[in-house]
Design a protein around this motif. Sequence first.
Motif, PDB file in Angstrom:
ATOM      1  N   UNK A 194      -9.593 -26.096   6.258  1.00 45.80           N
ATOM      2  CA  UNK A 194      -8.778 -27.103   5.601  1.00 45.80           C
ATOM      3  C   UNK A 194      -8.397 -28.244   6.525  1.00 45.80           C
ATOM      4  N   UNK A 195      -8.204 -27.961   7.795  1.00 38.74           N
ATOM      5  CA  UNK A 195      -7.725 -29.000   8.692  1.00 38.74           C
ATOM      6  C   UNK A 195      -8.735 -30.125   8.840  1.00 38.74           C
ATOM      7  N   UNK A 196     -10.003 -29.852   8.655  1.00 38.40           N
ATOM      8  CA  UNK A 196     -11.010 -30.902   8.736  1.00 38.40           C
ATOM      9  C   UNK A 196     -11.333 -31.496   7.377  1.00 38.40           C
ATOM     10  N   UNK A 197     -10.947 -30.823   6.337  1.00 38.38           N
ATOM     11  CA  UNK A 197     -11.354 -31.241   5.006  1.00 38.38           C
ATOM     12  C   UNK A 197     -10.325 -32.123   4.306  1.00 38.38           C
ATOM     13  N   UNK A 198      -9.094 -32.009   4.675  1.00 35.95           N
ATOM     14  CA  UNK A 198      -8.060 -32.729   3.949  1.00 35.95           C
ATOM     15  C   UNK A 198      -8.247 -34.242   4.005  1.00 35.95           C
ATOM     16  N   UNK A 199      -8.904 -34.703   5.059  1.00 43.65           N
ATOM     17  CA  UNK A 199      -9.082 -36.151   5.191  1.00 43.65           C
ATOM     18  C   UNK A 199      -9.929 -36.728   4.074  1.00 43.65           C
ATOM     19  N   UNK A 200     -10.693 -35.876   3.391  1.00 41.07           N
ATOM     20  CA  UNK A 200     -11.577 -36.369   2.340  1.00 41.07           C
ATOM     21  C   UNK A 200     -10.878 -36.494   0.991  1.00 41.07           C
ATOM     22  N   UNK A 201      -9.663 -36.028   0.896  1.00 42.02           N
ATOM     23  CA  UNK A 201      -9.038 -35.930  -0.422  1.00 42.02           C
ATOM     24  C   UNK A 201      -8.800 -37.293  -1.075  1.00 42.02           C
ATOM     25  N   UNK A 202      -8.610 -38.333  -0.265  1.00 39.81           N
ATOM     26  CA  UNK A 202      -8.311 -39.637  -0.844  1.00 39.81           C
ATOM     27  C   UNK A 202      -9.533 -40.544  -0.936  1.00 39.81           C
ATOM     28  N   UNK A 224     -13.355 -31.322  -4.429  1.00 39.51           N
ATOM     29  CA  UNK A 224     -12.642 -32.515  -4.899  1.00 39.51           C
ATOM     30  C   UNK A 224     -11.120 -32.354  -4.854  1.00 39.51           C
ATOM     31  N   UNK A 225     -10.646 -31.910  -3.720  1.00 44.47           N
ATOM     32  CA  UNK A 225      -9.207 -31.826  -3.524  1.00 44.47           C
ATOM     33  C   UNK A 225      -8.553 -30.559  -4.033  1.00 44.47           C
ATOM     34  N   UNK A 238      -9.891 -23.197  -3.420  1.00 47.18           N
ATOM     35  CA  UNK A 238     -10.007 -21.909  -4.115  1.00 47.18           C
ATOM     36  C   UNK A 238     -10.140 -20.801  -3.078  1.00 47.18           C
ATOM     37  N   UNK A 239      -9.399 -19.729  -3.276  1.00 43.74           N
ATOM     38  CA  UNK A 239      -9.462 -18.604  -2.351  1.00 43.74           C
ATOM     39  C   UNK A 239      -8.951 -17.345  -3.007  1.00 43.74           C
ATOM     40  N   UNK A 240      -8.891 -16.275  -2.228  1.00 48.05           N
ATOM     41  CA  UNK A 240      -8.407 -14.989  -2.742  1.00 48.05           C
ATOM     42  C   UNK A 240      -7.278 -14.470  -1.868  1.00 48.05           C
ATOM     43  N   UNK A 241      -6.399 -13.701  -2.479  1.00 45.25           N
ATOM     44  CA  UNK A 241      -5.270 -13.094  -1.783  1.00 45.25           C
ATOM     45  C   UNK A 241      -5.703 -11.752  -1.185  1.00 45.25           C
ATOM     46  N   UNK A 242      -4.844 -11.099  -0.393  1.00 45.69           N
ATOM     47  CA  UNK A 242      -5.178  -9.771   0.121  1.00 45.69           C
ATOM     48  C   UNK A 242      -5.464  -8.755  -0.988  1.00 45.69           C
ATOM     49  N   UNK A 243      -4.848  -8.939  -2.162  1.00 41.52           N
ATOM     50  CA  UNK A 243      -5.080  -8.037  -3.288  1.00 41.52           C
ATOM     51  C   UNK A 243      -6.203  -8.534  -4.196  1.00 41.52           C
ATOM     52  N   UNK A 244      -6.962  -9.514  -3.706  1.00 40.83           N
ATOM     53  CA  UNK A 244      -8.140 -10.053  -4.387  1.00 40.83           C
ATOM     54  C   UNK A 244      -7.814 -10.768  -5.695  1.00 40.83           C
ATOM     55  N   UNK A 245      -6.624 -11.348  -5.769  1.00 43.67           N
ATOM     56  CA  UNK A 245      -6.336 -12.276  -6.850  1.00 43.67           C
ATOM     57  C   UNK A 245      -6.927 -13.634  -6.465  1.00 43.67           C
ATOM     58  N   UNK A 246      -7.487 -14.318  -7.443  1.00 43.21           N
ATOM     59  CA  UNK A 246      -8.119 -15.615  -7.225  1.00 43.21           C
ATOM     60  C   UNK A 246      -7.095 -16.716  -7.490  1.00 43.21           C
ATOM     61  N   UNK A 247      -7.007 -17.700  -6.589  1.00 42.20           N
ATOM     62  CA  UNK A 247      -6.034 -18.770  -6.797  1.00 42.20           C
ATOM     63  C   UNK A 247      -6.680 -20.138  -6.586  1.00 42.20           C
ATOM     64  N   UNK A 248      -6.063 -21.138  -7.187  1.00 45.14           N
ATOM     65  CA  UNK A 248      -6.436 -22.538  -6.999  1.00 45.14           C
ATOM     66  C   UNK A 248      -5.184 -23.305  -6.611  1.00 45.14           C
ATOM     67  N   UNK A 249      -5.269 -24.099  -5.543  1.00 43.67           N
ATOM     68  CA  UNK A 249      -4.113 -24.883  -5.113  1.00 43.67           C
ATOM     69  C   UNK A 249      -4.554 -26.319  -4.820  1.00 43.67           C
ATOM     70  N   UNK A 250      -3.617 -27.215  -4.944  1.00 41.84           N
ATOM     71  CA  UNK A 250      -3.845 -28.615  -4.604  1.00 41.84           C
ATOM     72  C   UNK A 250      -3.932 -28.715  -3.081  1.00 41.84           C
TER      73      UNK A 250
END
Length: 679
Positions: free
Chosen positions: A11-19, A89-90, A93-105
Motif C-alpha cells: 500500500x505504501x507505494x500504491x497510494x500515490x496512484x489513487x488520484x 482503482x483506489x 481487497x484483502x482477508x482477515x485472520x478468520x478469512x473474512x473478505x473485506x474491501x476498504x477505501x
Amino acid sequence: MKKVFTLFVPLLLLLASCTHKEDPIQTGKDWPTYGGNSAGNRYSPLDQINTGNVKSLKVAWMYNAAEPVDPAHKNEDVKAIQCQPIVIRGILYGTTPELKLFAINAETGAQLWKFEPKKDEQRFNTSRGVTYWENGDDKRILYSCGSNLYAVNAKDGKLVAGFGKNGVLDLHTGLGEGLHHDVEPLSVSATTPGVIYKNTFIIGSSVLETGDSAPGHIRAFDVVTGKMKWIFHTIPQPGEFGYDTWPKNAYQHFGGNNSWGGMTVDNKRGMVYVATGSPSNDFYGEARAGMDLFGNCVLALNAETGKMKWYFQTIHHDLWDRDLPCAPNLGTIKGNDGKLQDVVVQTTKDGLVYVLDRDKGTSLFPIEERPVPLTGLPGEHPWPTQRYPVKPAPLSHQVFTEADITDLTPESHELIKKKFDEIRTDNKFAPPSVKGTLTFGISGGAEWGGNAIDPEGVFYQNANDDLWELAMADTVTRNKQLAALSKGNALYVTNCAVCHGQDKKGSMPEFPSLVNIGKKKTADDIQQLLKTGSGRMPSFKTSLSDQDRTSIVGFLLNNEIILPKLRTARTAPGDKELASDFPYRPLYIKRIWHVLTDKDGYPAIKPPWGTLNAIDLKTGNYLWRVPLGEYPELTKKGILTTGISATGGWFCHTNNLRGKRKAISRNSGRRRARAKAWR
C-alpha cells in the motif's frame, strides 16, 4: 528471542496512484493481482517514496482486521494475516485472520463491505491473496476458504449467484476423475490465489502430504459460470505423458504434486506457468519408484486448454520435501546483441535459481546432472542423478560442514559439533535414514513469499538458512514402542509428535508447544481443531474416529480415560505389495523433524541466517548480497546483522538516487492483523 523487521505493505507505494486520472491498472500503478501483475514481477513504477524520504513516513490511517476476541477463548493463539492485498482503482481487497473478505477505501481506510464465508467445520486454511476479474460492470473477487471457492461481487460484497452453486464452488471438483476412492472427505484447500486468463480462472491446491493426500491436479474454471473447462493431471493417468514415470496405477494410490506456491500468466502467449510440490508421502518413496512426474516441476500449460507445452523437473523422485515454494516469475533479459529474451525464473527451497527460456523450458545457464547416493531405506528407489545449476550460485547452504558450525558461544559450538559428529551428512541428496540426516532445503532457501524482477532484468530474493534434523522410524519398531503407551499417548505419537515432539514442546516458530495447552484451549477447542486443522496442521476428521480424537484430547489435558491400546496395520517391513485400499500406509515414517538450534534457540550455523540477494539475470552473477534482519539482544552484544528467517514476500521499485538499486521488503508472514497506510 525478539526479531526486528523493516516492514512495508504494498500500500505504501500504491497510494500515490489513487488520484491519477488514467486507469492505474493499465499504467501498472495499481496492485491488481497477487504478485503485482500477471507475470508475478512484484514491481511498482511508483517513485513517490524513495531513500530520501522514507524516514519521514507517518501513519495516515489504520484498518483493524483483527476479529473480536471471544471472552471464552481470550487465551487462544493469535492468528496471522498472510494475505497480500490487492488494490483496484483506489479500493483495497484483502482477508482477515478468520478469512473474512473485506474491501476498504485505500485513500481513507474506511470499510466499504465485509463478506463472511461459511466454515462448516472445514480446515482453517491460510489465505495469501485474492483474485480480481471484471467485464464491464461485472466485477468479481474470487477467493477460497476451506474447500470452498467463493465468487463475491466486488461492488457490494455479496455472492454472485450465477457462479457455481449460488456463488460457491467445491474445490474437490474434478479431482475424483478415474479414482476408485472418494475424494470428498480428503483435505483440499487453496493457500495461494488462482490466476485469470481472459474468462478462465486457473487454480492449484493445498493437500496433505501423507498417504491420504488428494491429487494436486491443476484445474481451470469458467470465471462466469464456475464450470470446469479443463484439468491437467499432475499424477498422470493411463495414456497420458509421464504415466510411465510411476508404477502402474500409481494415480489410484498417491496424492500431492500440487501447486500450492502459485502460478503466473503470460497473456501474450496465452500460457500459464505453474510450480508444483512433491508427491506424497514425504521422505519415503518405496511404492512410487520412478521420476514421479509432475512432482517438483515448472509446467508451461496452454491457459485455454490445459495442454502442456513443456515441463522442467527440479528434483527427481523427491525424498526431501523440496516443493517449489513460490510461483514462477516471468522476466525479460536484454542480450549483448540487444535482443530481448523472455524467461521464467524459479527458485527452490534448497536455494537454487533456475532461469529458463519461456518458450522451450531450457536453462540459460549450464546445469549438471550429477550422481547422488543410492543407499536409502529398505524398499526405497532413489533416483541416480540430480540437477546442479552451475549459475546462478545457490542462495543458501547446500551441505553442512564443520566450518559452518555456530560459534555464537563455546557451549553452542560444542552442542552442535556433537550432533554433527553423530550424523554427518556430506551430500544434500543423502536419502532419509533411521540414523538421521542434517539437511537444508525444508524451510528455505526461497519461500512462499516469492521474489521480484525489475525492468532492467535484476532479480531480488530473500533467502533463509535453516538446518533441519530428519530421522525416520520403521513401523515395526514404532508399533512396539506404541504398545507400551496409553491409547491417547500412542495416537499423539503417531499423528502429532512429528511436529510437536514427543515431549509436546514443539519447534517454534513452525510448530507451537502443546505443554499446558489446557490453559489456552478447552477440550472442545482441541476437538474442533483436530477436526478442521489449521494452517499447516491437517484435519483428522476422516483419519481418526471420534473416540481416537477424544483420546488425544485426554492425553493433552492429562485426564485421559484409559482405553484399549492402539492397534496398527501393516507392521511387516517386508510387505512391499502396494495395497489396493486407500490410503497408502508407508513402511517408514518421520521420527524426528525439526530445525536444529542451539540451547538458546539460535540457528545451528554461523550467520548470516537470512539474506537479501540481487542477481543479474543476464549474467547469472550476484550484484550484491546482504544480511537481512537482526536479533536485538545479539546486537547489544556486538553480534551485528545476523539476518533472520523470513517467509514473506518482496516487491521492488527502481530509483536512481545515488546510482543504487533498492529492494523494498514486505514480510507478510509475520505481519500483525492490521493494515496501515503511510504518507
